[in-house]
Design a protein around this motif. Structure first.
Motif, PDB file in Angstrom:
ATOM      1  N   UNK A 210      -7.040  82.468  12.332  1.00 30.93           N
ATOM      2  CA  UNK A 210      -6.563  83.301  13.434  1.00 30.93           C
ATOM      3  C   UNK A 210      -7.591  83.369  14.551  1.00 30.93           C
ATOM      4  N   UNK A 211      -8.870  83.565  14.208  1.00 32.06           N
ATOM      5  CA  UNK A 211      -9.893  83.650  15.259  1.00 32.06           C
ATOM      6  C   UNK A 211     -10.041  82.319  15.989  1.00 32.06           C
ATOM      7  N   UNK A 212      -9.873  81.200  15.264  1.00 34.87           N
ATOM      8  CA  UNK A 212      -9.929  79.885  15.918  1.00 34.87           C
ATOM      9  C   UNK A 212      -8.788  79.745  16.920  1.00 34.87           C
TER      10      UNK A 212
ATOM     11  N   UNK B 237       5.625  77.540   8.642  1.00 30.02           N
ATOM     12  CA  UNK B 237       5.885  78.979   8.646  1.00 30.02           C
ATOM     13  C   UNK B 237       4.586  79.764   8.853  1.00 30.02           C
ATOM     14  N   UNK B 238       3.550  79.418   8.071  1.00 32.41           N
ATOM     15  CA  UNK B 238       2.298  80.156   8.178  1.00 32.41           C
ATOM     16  C   UNK B 238       1.624  79.899   9.527  1.00 32.41           C
ATOM     17  N   UNK B 239       1.603  78.646   9.947  1.00 28.40           N
ATOM     18  CA  UNK B 239       0.971  78.315  11.216  1.00 28.40           C
ATOM     19  C   UNK B 239       1.686  79.020  12.369  1.00 28.40           C
ATOM     20  N   UNK B 240       3.018  79.080  12.332  1.00 32.18           N
ATOM     21  CA  UNK B 240       3.775  79.761  13.384  1.00 32.18           C
ATOM     22  C   UNK B 240       3.406  81.232  13.461  1.00 32.18           C
ATOM     23  N   UNK B 241       3.291  81.885  12.306  1.00 36.32           N
ATOM     24  CA  UNK B 241       2.908  83.305  12.281  1.00 36.32           C
ATOM     25  C   UNK B 241       1.516  83.497  12.893  1.00 36.32           C
ATOM     26  N   UNK B 242       0.595  82.632  12.536  1.00 34.01           N
ATOM     27  CA  UNK B 242      -0.769  82.745  13.078  1.00 34.01           C
ATOM     28  C   UNK B 242      -0.788  82.503  14.589  1.00 34.01           C
ATOM     29  N   UNK B 243      -0.022  81.517  15.048  1.00 39.11           N
ATOM     30  CA  UNK B 243       0.046  81.235  16.480  1.00 39.11           C
ATOM     31  C   UNK B 243       0.608  82.427  17.239  1.00 39.11           C
ATOM     32  N   UNK B 244       1.676  83.019  16.721  1.00 36.29           N
ATOM     33  CA  UNK B 244       2.275  84.184  17.379  1.00 36.29           C
ATOM     34  C   UNK B 244       1.287  85.338  17.429  1.00 36.29           C
ATOM     35  N   UNK B 245       0.560  85.546  16.332  1.00 41.83           N
ATOM     36  CA  UNK B 245      -0.424  86.628  16.298  1.00 41.83           C
ATOM     37  C   UNK B 245      -1.561  86.388  17.289  1.00 41.83           C
ATOM     38  N   UNK B 246      -1.857  85.129  17.571  1.00 42.42           N
ATOM     39  CA  UNK B 246      -2.928  84.789  18.508  1.00 42.42           C
ATOM     40  C   UNK B 246      -2.468  84.835  19.958  1.00 42.42           C
ATOM     41  N   UNK B 247      -1.173  85.065  20.200  1.00 41.25           N
ATOM     42  CA  UNK B 247      -0.693  85.182  21.571  1.00 41.25           C
ATOM     43  C   UNK B 247       0.055  83.981  22.087  1.00 41.25           C
ATOM     44  N   UNK B 248       0.439  83.079  21.180  1.00 38.12           N
ATOM     45  CA  UNK B 248       1.212  81.917  21.608  1.00 38.12           C
ATOM     46  C   UNK B 248       2.704  82.192  21.409  1.00 38.12           C
ATOM     47  N   UNK B 249       3.508  81.481  22.166  1.00 38.49           N
ATOM     48  CA  UNK B 249       4.943  81.605  22.036  1.00 38.49           C
ATOM     49  C   UNK B 249       5.629  80.267  22.241  1.00 38.49           C
ATOM     50  N   UNK B 250       6.957  80.302  22.204  1.00 40.02           N
ATOM     51  CA  UNK B 250       7.773  79.108  22.384  1.00 40.02           C
ATOM     52  C   UNK B 250       7.291  78.015  21.419  1.00 40.02           C
ATOM     53  N   UNK B 251       7.087  78.433  20.143  1.00 36.66           N
ATOM     54  CA  UNK B 251       6.489  77.565  19.119  1.00 36.66           C
ATOM     55  C   UNK B 251       7.576  76.677  18.527  1.00 36.66           C
ATOM     56  N   UNK B 252       7.338  75.386  18.529  1.00 40.38           N
ATOM     57  CA  UNK B 252       8.351  74.480  18.011  1.00 40.38           C
ATOM     58  C   UNK B 252       7.696  73.311  17.282  1.00 40.38           C
TER      59      UNK B 252
END
Length: 855
Positions: free
Chosen positions: A64-66, A129-144
């Motif tokens: 997450x910090x990365x 699934x896990x990577x998407x959750x981490x990306x969303x938590x880091x402030x990313x969106x429109x994840x595909x």
């Protein structure tokens, strides 16, 4: 102004057009370092990031910090590409009965790393699934998830034993920019207008009065109602009905005062009368008495009427008060009562956008389209968000569909044309331009002002377009906070309002000016509307201003009241109708002198701006009729410069920039939407007439690059003669590469502004065509201020002839370059201190004129 890079982290080899960060140094490594520590990269310094087979080497607890570190260095709406071993695919592959022992050992190496050295260990397994959750938590969106990355030839497409084993993910950094004016039903646009659409109609309220309150909704939980019409005396019931109908007549005719009086008479007879409480809430909100409106609408809801529009009104009022979380709850309640309540869904989508939850906004708009595939507001909203993410080619079909559904959608034609301009897709350019011009002549809301500037050379048409837009979006307010008071201050209180006190062209232009203001005479105040990017420019502004006030979280009328409380003498808008501006702050008249300057190249078309700062080139005296403001003239160029801006001493090689070693380099680093077919025709003819020459452009998006190459080929020019530059991190290095060009070809009718100034600072001649609008005369203004009028032409034919003459006469071109560098010593263009003194004298004259007028 350009400073961004595409950064590849890891991978086997550096991709073309990318810079590479790697733990180990080597010939294809630009930066040596670790993905877990990107501190040597500035905030928002990367346009794109590619984590190539590297994230699996990060400890799970560090992931997450990365990702947050990657988020920090990306620009808003920047693109993150990730390729890593797919845990799910590899596990399934390992269990496949078709693999032998050796094959399974190979799969294990993919899972755990080859472990040949310390850099070849995988420390976590990644599933989508896990990577998407981490990306969303880091402030990313429109994840595909994607099969591969177009144009990449690395291991992202690796498929041993015929099975893809890479997890390839595309995500975007959610933009921190505020809601653009282009979302037409956005909360900031017109709260009163939104409420007016949903005000109970006369016929509907008549029906309510003749039916039990429970009949207002089939899905209502039916509480024990307070006194209904049926429980009143016959006389009182008749009086309530008659008074309510009269009140509605006054409300619909615009007589709010009488309507409110009559509704209150109804409440004297029946304190829980829903219709009166609801209408009083609407009236109060329309008069911007939002706290009063909230009190009325909550009393209406408390009557037990589970009526969806009541929750809608509550949500709108809470949104106007800036209580966004509560507002979202109320929108959800409205939709729960009426699952097909499109207005509530639209406003909910816009509120998600306003609070920077772009993915939720897109999802909310998608919900609207499920219940109404022809919802014009949802189509427009999705398209606008995608354009902000630089996905112009994806937005175009949405805008096409929008105009199929509603050909008259406000500003819809302009939305489509501008998206196409960003893609350099000119297949219907002439047709669209003519249609928009016809609409503007007819007084229709067909196009916003900045897109219109990019193709219109008519100052009369532009003023008409601006007035249409301003009257719709930013009408004058009834409340004027400054009432003619005569302030008595030791120093002139000078406030600048801008979202761009940061890494931004306006920021670069204004930093030196603020630093050079005479602090003994001026108290300078920053009213900052935009993000804090933590960059060096932001720090310069915070140090240079006497006061620096961040007002991002405040509503427009709160900002206006703050400015009035500061007793500002002169209030300068540095944004106009550009992104994140707050023109409506000025509509409350918080200061005695209000000035339009710099960020928006033209008139704002309203009467609450007193002056526009200009020079006699951008606005000659005979053009003053095309401006709603009085013109305050600066003696030299209106565009400021920063004398502290440096150019890197080292010039990159032509090979590194992808340029040929010989031949003329025509350069035009203008925005893609400023390029148009007539101008491109000229450029292609120049390439045909100058053997070995190339055209050096800025690469802003893939569709534009593809289309420009196609357009060149259609004109008989080898597409390889178009060279596309990528962004580089430091502005000093960006300026240095201009030395590789022979001349800069300006665009028309929308010139280069900051970019032209940059070129002249480096000593690169700018050939321009003097247009008829402010935005089309800026380069000429700069050339006059540096003593180079011979580079100004007055037609496309002259423009082409001059560029050709300079390209074919190397001695003439060299003499022009020498003169340009020499003129920097004596001409005023790059003398920030002189500019600031002239600006202060102009402000003095404004104040003197205001005092005379007041007397």
């Amino acid at each position: 102004m350009s400073s961004l890079i595409n950064l590849q982290i890891g991978g086997e080899a550096r991709l073309n057009g990318w810079q590479r960060l790697h733990l180990q140094t080597g010939p294809e490594v630009d930066y040596s370092g670790d993905i877990r520590n990107l501190s040597h990269f500035a905030d928002a310094s990367c346009a794109k990031l590619y984590a190539a087979q590297i994230l699996q080497q990060v400890e799970p607890q560090q992931l997450l910090s990365v990702l947050q570190g990657l988020h920090r260095v990306l620009v808003p709406s920047g693109q993150l590409l990730i390729s890593a071993p797919d845990l799910d695919a590899l596990c399934k592959l390992y269990l496949s009965p078709h693999l032998n022992k050796s094959d399974r050992l190979q799969v294990m190496r993919m899972l755990f790393g080859g472990q040949r050295d310390q850099f070849d260990f995988n420390r976590c397994g990644l599933s989508f699934e896990w990577l998407s959750d981490c990306l969303a938590a880091a402030g990313f969106g429109f994840i595909q998830r994607v099969d591969n990355f177009e144009g990449f030839t690395d291991t992202a497409a690796y498929a041993p034993f015929g099975s893809p084993v890479c997890l390839n993910v595309l995500a975007y950094k959610l933009s921190t920019d505020a809601l653009p004016a282009t979302i037409l039903s956005a909360a900031q646009a017109s709260i009163a207008g939104q409420l007016a659409v949903d005000t109970l109609s006369l016929s509907h309220l008549t029906e309510v009065l003749h039916n039990p309150p429970q009949a207002l909704t089939e899905t209502a939980v039916k509480p024990e109602p307070p006194a209904t019409v049926a429980e009143l005396s016959v006389v009182d019931a008749a009086q309530i009905q008659q008074t309510t109908l009269k009140a509605l007549e006054h409300q619909n005719s615009g007589d709010a005062t009488e309507a409110k009086r009559l509704f209150k008479e109804v409440l004297d007879l029946q304190p829980t009368n829903f219709a009166a409480l609801y209408s009083l809430a609407v009236l109060a909100s329309q008069q911007e008495e939002h706290n009063e409106a909230l009190d009325w609408i909550r009393k209406a809801i408390a009557t037990g009427q589970n009526y969806a529009p009541a929750f809608f009104v509550e949500a709108v009022v809470l949104q106007a008060l800036g209580r966004f979380d509560e507002s979202l709850v109320s929108y959800e309640q409205a939709v729960a009562v009426d699952p097909n309540y499109e207005s509530a869904m639209i406003n909910r989508s816009n509120l998600y956008y306003e609070v920077k939850q772009h993915v939720k906004a897109l999802e909310s708009f998608a919900e609207v389209l499920k219940i109404n595939p022809n919802s014009d507001k949802a189509l427009a909203g999705q398209g606008i968000i995608l354009t902000e993410m630089n996905k112009f080619d994806t937005a175009i079909p949405l805008f096409e569909r929008l105009l199929e559904v509603n050909p008259e959608f406000e500003y819809g034609q302009g939305l489509l044309l501008h998206a196409e301009q960003h893609c350099c897709d000119w297949r219907r350019f002439k047709e669209s331009r003519e249609s928009i011009e016809h609409g503007v002549h007819a007084g229709q809301r067909v196009c916003k002002t900045l897109p219109f500037m990019s193709f219109s050379n008519s100052p009369d048409d532009l003023l008409q377009c601006v007035k249409i837009f301003a009257a719709h979006m930013f009408p004058a307010r009834n409340k004027h906070l400054w009432q003619g008071e005569n302030y008595q201050h030791d120093k002139i209180r000078l406030a600048y309002v801008s979202p761009d006190f940061r890494e931004h062209p306006v920021g670069h232009l204004m930093a030196g000016v603020i630093e050079h203001h005479d602090k003994s005479r001026f108290e300078t105040i920053a009213i900052s509307l935009g993000i804090d990017d933590k960059g060096s420019l932001r720090k310069r502004f915070e140090t240079a201003f006497s006061q620096f006030i961040d007002v991002r979280s405040k509503k427009s009328w709160e900002i206006a009241e703050l400015i009035r409380s500061l007793e500002v003498d002169i209030l300068v808008d540095l944004a106009g109708y550009t992104a994140d501006s707050r023109t409506d702050v000025f509509a409350y008249r918080p200061a005695p002198v209000q000035v339009n300057y710099l960020g928006y190249p033209g008139s704002l078309g309203v009467d609450y701006f007193d002056y526009i700062l200009a020079d006699r080139v951008v606005i000659p005296e005979e053009h003053q009729a095309f401006y709603s403001e009085k013109v305050a003239y600066l003696p030299d160029a209106y565009l400021p410069t920063d004398s502290n801006l440096n150019i890197a001493e080292r010039t990159p090689t032509k090979a590194k920039m992808g340029l040929p070693e010989t031949g003329v380099v025509f350069c035009s680093f203008n925005h893609d939407y400023k390029i148009n077919p007539p101008m491109f025709d000229v450029w292609m003819r120049l390439l045909e007439k100058v053997p070995g020459s190339v055209l050096w452009l800025m690469k802003l998006n893939e569709p534009a690059q593809h289309n420009l190459r196609r357009e060149a080929e259609q004109r008989g020019v080898d597409p390889d003669r178009l060279i596309f530059a990528t962004r580089i991190p430091l502005v000093e290095d960006h300026l240095a590469r201009y030395r590789l060009a022979d001349m800069f070809l300006d665009t028309s009718p929308y010139n280069a502004h900051t970019t032209a100034s940059d070129c002249l600072r480096v000593g690169l001649p700018v050939v321009t065509y003097l247009g008829n609008t402010f935005s089309g005369r800026v380069a000429a203004s700069l050339l006059q201020a540096i003593g180079m009028p011979e580079l100004i032409t007055h037609s496309l034919e002259e423009y082409e002839a001059l560029a050709l003459k300079l390209a074919l006469d190397s001695a003439l071109l060299a003499s022009i370059k020498t003169k340009l560098l020499e003129n920097q010593k004596t001409y005023p263009l790059f003398k920030t201190d002189l500019f600031c003194r002239n600006l202060e004298q102009t402000f003095d004259k404004m104040l003197d004129a205001n005092k005379v007028g007041a007397n």
